[in-house]
Design a protein around this motif. Structure first.
Motif, PDB file in Angstrom:
ATOM      1  N   PHE A  81       0.863  -1.449   0.013  1.00 41.96           N
ATOM      2  CA  PHE A  81       0.202   0.115   0.493  1.00 41.96           C
ATOM      3  C   PHE A  81       0.743   1.163  -0.074  1.00 41.96           C
ATOM      4  O   PHE A  81       0.700   1.781  -1.210  1.00 41.96           O
ATOM      5  N   ALA A  82       1.508   1.134   0.443  1.00 43.92           N
ATOM      6  CA  ALA A  82       3.104   2.718   1.180  1.00 43.92           C
ATOM      7  C   ALA A  82       3.603   2.368  -0.568  1.00 43.92           C
ATOM      8  O   ALA A  82       3.918   3.892  -0.942  1.00 43.92           O
ATOM      9  N   ILE A  83       3.873   2.183  -0.947  1.00 43.36           N
ATOM     10  CA  ILE A  83       5.005   1.772  -2.311  1.00 43.36           C
ATOM     11  C   ILE A  83       4.004   1.583  -3.849  1.00 43.36           C
ATOM     12  O   ILE A  83       4.354   3.110  -4.543  1.00 43.36           O
ATOM     13  N   THR A  84       2.536   1.838  -3.510  1.00 43.11           N
ATOM     14  CA  THR A  84       1.766   2.035  -4.016  1.00 43.11           C
ATOM     15  C   THR A  84       1.104   3.123  -3.658  1.00 43.11           C
ATOM     16  O   THR A  84       0.877   4.460  -5.601  1.00 43.11           O
ATOM     17  N   ILE A 122     -10.059   9.445  -2.899  1.00 41.71           N
ATOM     18  CA  ILE A 122      -9.400   7.875  -3.397  1.00 41.71           C
ATOM     19  C   ILE A 122      -8.493   7.016  -2.956  1.00 41.71           C
ATOM     20  O   ILE A 122      -8.917   5.949  -2.682  1.00 41.71           O
ATOM     21  N   VAL A 123      -7.931   7.613  -1.867  1.00 43.08           N
ATOM     22  CA  VAL A 123      -6.497   6.994  -0.317  1.00 43.08           C
ATOM     23  C   VAL A 123      -7.499   6.320   0.247  1.00 43.08           C
ATOM     24  O   VAL A 123      -7.755   5.093   0.327  1.00 43.08           O
ATOM     25  N   LEU A 124      -8.399   6.234   1.043  1.00 46.29           N
ATOM     26  CA  LEU A 124      -9.493   6.610   1.910  1.00 46.29           C
ATOM     27  C   LEU A 124     -10.548   5.956   1.819  1.00 46.29           C
ATOM     28  O   LEU A 124     -11.214   5.013   3.150  1.00 46.29           O
ATOM     29  N   ARG A 125     -10.795   6.038   1.064  1.00 47.57           N
ATOM     30  CA  ARG A 125     -12.323   5.349   0.541  1.00 47.57           C
ATOM     31  C   ARG A 125     -12.474   4.380  -0.855  1.00 47.57           C
ATOM     32  O   ARG A 125     -12.694   3.085  -0.904  1.00 47.57           O
ATOM     33  N   ARG A 126     -11.393   4.818  -1.120  1.00 46.21           N
ATOM     34  CA  ARG A 126     -11.456   3.463  -2.673  1.00 46.21           C
ATOM     35  C   ARG A 126     -10.424   2.180  -2.432  1.00 46.21           C
ATOM     36  O   ARG A 126     -10.348   1.414  -3.146  1.00 46.21           O
ATOM     37  N   LEU A 127      -8.797   2.987  -2.522  1.00 48.36           N
ATOM     38  CA  LEU A 127      -7.771   1.811  -2.120  1.00 48.36           C
ATOM     39  C   LEU A 127      -7.419   1.792  -0.899  1.00 48.36           C
ATOM     40  O   LEU A 127      -7.818  -0.062  -0.914  1.00 48.36           O
ATOM     41  N   LEU A 128      -7.825   1.961  -0.286  1.00 44.36           N
ATOM     42  CA  LEU A 128      -8.106   0.849   1.070  1.00 44.36           C
ATOM     43  C   LEU A 128      -8.829   0.363   1.796  1.00 44.36           C
ATOM     44  O   LEU A 128      -8.770  -0.692   2.037  1.00 44.36           O
ATOM     45  N   PRO A 129      -9.734   0.773   2.095  1.00 43.27           N
ATOM     46  CA  PRO A 129     -11.006  -0.599   2.206  1.00 43.27           C
ATOM     47  C   PRO A 129     -11.521  -1.688   1.371  1.00 43.27           C
ATOM     48  O   PRO A 129     -10.723  -3.034   1.892  1.00 43.27           O
ATOM     49  N   THR A 130     -11.012  -1.731   0.502  1.00 44.19           N
ATOM     50  CA  THR A 130     -10.910  -2.553  -0.487  1.00 44.19           C
ATOM     51  C   THR A 130      -9.521  -3.737  -0.497  1.00 44.19           C
ATOM     52  O   THR A 130      -9.250  -4.949  -0.509  1.00 44.19           O
ATOM     53  N   SER A 131      -8.015  -2.955   0.362  1.00 44.78           N
ATOM     54  CA  SER A 131      -6.907  -3.507   0.270  1.00 44.78           C
ATOM     55  C   SER A 131      -7.166  -4.525   1.533  1.00 44.78           C
ATOM     56  O   SER A 131      -6.390  -5.496   2.371  1.00 44.78           O
ATOM     57  N   VAL A 132      -7.283  -4.086   2.403  1.00 41.27           N
ATOM     58  CA  VAL A 132      -7.962  -4.684   3.926  1.00 41.27           C
ATOM     59  C   VAL A 132      -8.669  -5.744   3.594  1.00 41.27           C
ATOM     60  O   VAL A 132      -8.100  -6.738   4.413  1.00 41.27           O
ATOM     61  N   VAL A 133      -9.916  -5.257   2.619  1.00 45.14           N
ATOM     62  CA  VAL A 133     -10.913  -6.680   2.821  1.00 45.14           C
ATOM     63  C   VAL A 133      -9.927  -7.611   2.126  1.00 45.14           C
ATOM     64  O   VAL A 133      -9.773  -9.194   2.156  1.00 45.14           O
ATOM     65  N   ALA A 134      -8.952  -7.395   0.648  1.00 43.21           N
ATOM     66  CA  ALA A 134      -7.971  -8.215   0.299  1.00 43.21           C
ATOM     67  C   ALA A 134      -6.973  -9.380   1.664  1.00 43.21           C
ATOM     68  O   ALA A 134      -6.842 -10.736   0.292  1.00 43.21           O
ATOM     69  N   GLN A 135      -6.968  -8.901   2.381  1.00 43.16           N
ATOM     70  CA  GLN A 135      -5.718  -9.668   2.928  1.00 43.16           C
ATOM     71  C   GLN A 135      -7.104 -10.591   3.943  1.00 43.16           C
ATOM     72  O   GLN A 135      -6.278 -11.038   5.589  1.00 43.16           O
ATOM     73  N   ILE A 136      -8.240 -10.499   4.313  1.00 39.12           N
ATOM     74  CA  ILE A 136      -9.219 -11.463   5.152  1.00 39.12           C
ATOM     75  C   ILE A 136      -9.062 -12.767   4.467  1.00 39.12           C
ATOM     76  O   ILE A 136      -8.803 -13.154   3.863  1.00 39.12           O
ATOM     77  N   PRO A 137      -8.452 -14.196   5.432  1.00 41.29           N
ATOM     78  CA  PRO A 137      -8.163 -15.132   5.199  1.00 41.29           C
ATOM     79  C   PRO A 137      -9.275 -15.746   3.853  1.00 41.29           C
ATOM     80  O   PRO A 137     -10.244 -15.973   4.669  1.00 41.29           O
ATOM     81  N   TYR A 138      -8.756 -16.940   3.104  1.00 40.93           N
ATOM     82  CA  TYR A 138      -9.468 -17.471   2.536  1.00 40.93           C
ATOM     83  C   TYR A 138     -10.688 -16.294   1.693  1.00 40.93           C
ATOM     84  O   TYR A 138     -10.890 -17.028   0.541  1.00 40.93           O
ATOM     85  N   HIS A 162     -18.491   2.568  -5.595  1.00 42.43           N
ATOM     86  CA  HIS A 162     -19.096   2.498  -4.998  1.00 42.43           C
ATOM     87  C   HIS A 162     -19.379   2.965  -3.417  1.00 42.43           C
ATOM     88  O   HIS A 162     -20.048   4.077  -3.107  1.00 42.43           O
ATOM     89  N   ILE A 163     -18.032   3.138  -3.231  1.00 42.26           N
ATOM     90  CA  ILE A 163     -17.682   2.312  -1.692  1.00 42.26           C
ATOM     91  C   ILE A 163     -17.942   3.971  -1.535  1.00 42.26           C
ATOM     92  O   ILE A 163     -17.746   4.734  -0.143  1.00 42.26           O
ATOM     93  N   ALA A 164     -16.640   4.934  -2.442  1.00 44.86           N
ATOM     94  CA  ALA A 164     -15.968   5.726  -2.585  1.00 44.86           C
ATOM     95  C   ALA A 164     -16.792   7.448  -3.045  1.00 44.86           C
ATOM     96  O   ALA A 164     -16.403   8.449  -2.831  1.00 44.86           O
ATOM     97  N   GLY A 165     -18.039   6.166  -3.709  1.00 44.62           N
ATOM     98  CA  GLY A 165     -18.493   7.344  -5.060  1.00 44.62           C
ATOM     99  C   GLY A 165     -18.280   8.045  -5.942  1.00 44.62           C
ATOM    100  O   GLY A 165     -17.870   9.462  -6.045  1.00 44.62           O
ATOM    101  N   THR A 166     -17.390   7.244  -6.750  1.00 43.04           N
ATOM    102  CA  THR A 166     -16.315   8.453  -8.093  1.00 43.04           C
ATOM    103  C   THR A 166     -17.041   6.969  -9.140  1.00 43.04           C
ATOM    104  O   THR A 166     -17.766   5.771  -8.991  1.00 43.04           O
TER     105      THR A 166
END
Length: 175
Positions: A81-84, A122-138, A162-166
């Motif tokens: 996320f930081a490198i992105t 973009i960062v807090l509502r578009r990238l961060l939520p989906t990045s966090v969800v992607a880390q949920i095992p299985y 839809h999450i970010a309203g974009t």
């Protein structure tokens, strides 16, 4: 004069859309332009991440690579996320575009007013939520797939839109 009865054979008239998902998105970026922009961004990420992971020991037991423990996966995700943000941050802040979106002349805008989306949105509502969800095992991988498959809906907006309203639009090349 008496009012005549409605003609049952008359074609229906269009109703004014009432929600974002019902509105016609003139100017929306094509699915293919969004796909290729994402591919450009993914190749850039691979160029950076594969060497980092190699020197970080991720491929040590190749070809018998096992999933790293969750804390290690979380560290890689935070680093990613930081490198992105480092790679795309300037573009996102200045023009609401990643490098891939800039190359394909498409842009992230607010769905409500069509103005370029703010960096924080973009960062807090578009990238961060989906990045966090992607880390949920299985289930993270499945939910990430569902996110991008939303592009095939009529409004061409993924879950992160839809999450970010974009939404993502094709920029006018005449400007």
């Amino acid at each position: 004069m008496a009012q005549s009865a409605p003609n049952p054979y008359q074609p229906p008239t269009a109703l004014e859309p009432t929600t974002d998902s019902e509105r016609a998105y003139d100017g929306s970026a094509s699915r293919m332009s969004r796909f290729w922009a994402a591919m450009i961004d993914a190749v850039l990420a691979l160029i950076i991440f594969v060497p980092l992971q190699y020197f970080g020991g991720v491929y040590r037991d190749f070809p018998k690579i096992s999933a790293p423990p969750f804390p290690q996966s979380l560290l890689w995700a935070l680093g990613g996320f930081a490198i992105t943000l480092v790679v795309h941050g300037t573009f996102l802040a200045r023009s609401a575009q990643t490098i891939g979106k800039k190359a394909l002349n498409i842009q992230i805008v607010n769905a409500s007013d069509g103005k370029p989306a703010a960096f924080g949105t973009i960062v807090l509502r578009r990238l961060l939520p989906t990045s966090v969800v992607a880390q949920i095992p299985y289930v993270g991988g499945v939910l990430s797939l569902v996110n991008v498959l939303f592009i095939f809906r009529k409004d061409r907006r993924c879950v992160h839109d839809h999450i970010a309203g974009t939404r993502v639009v094709k920029l006018d090349q005449s400007k």
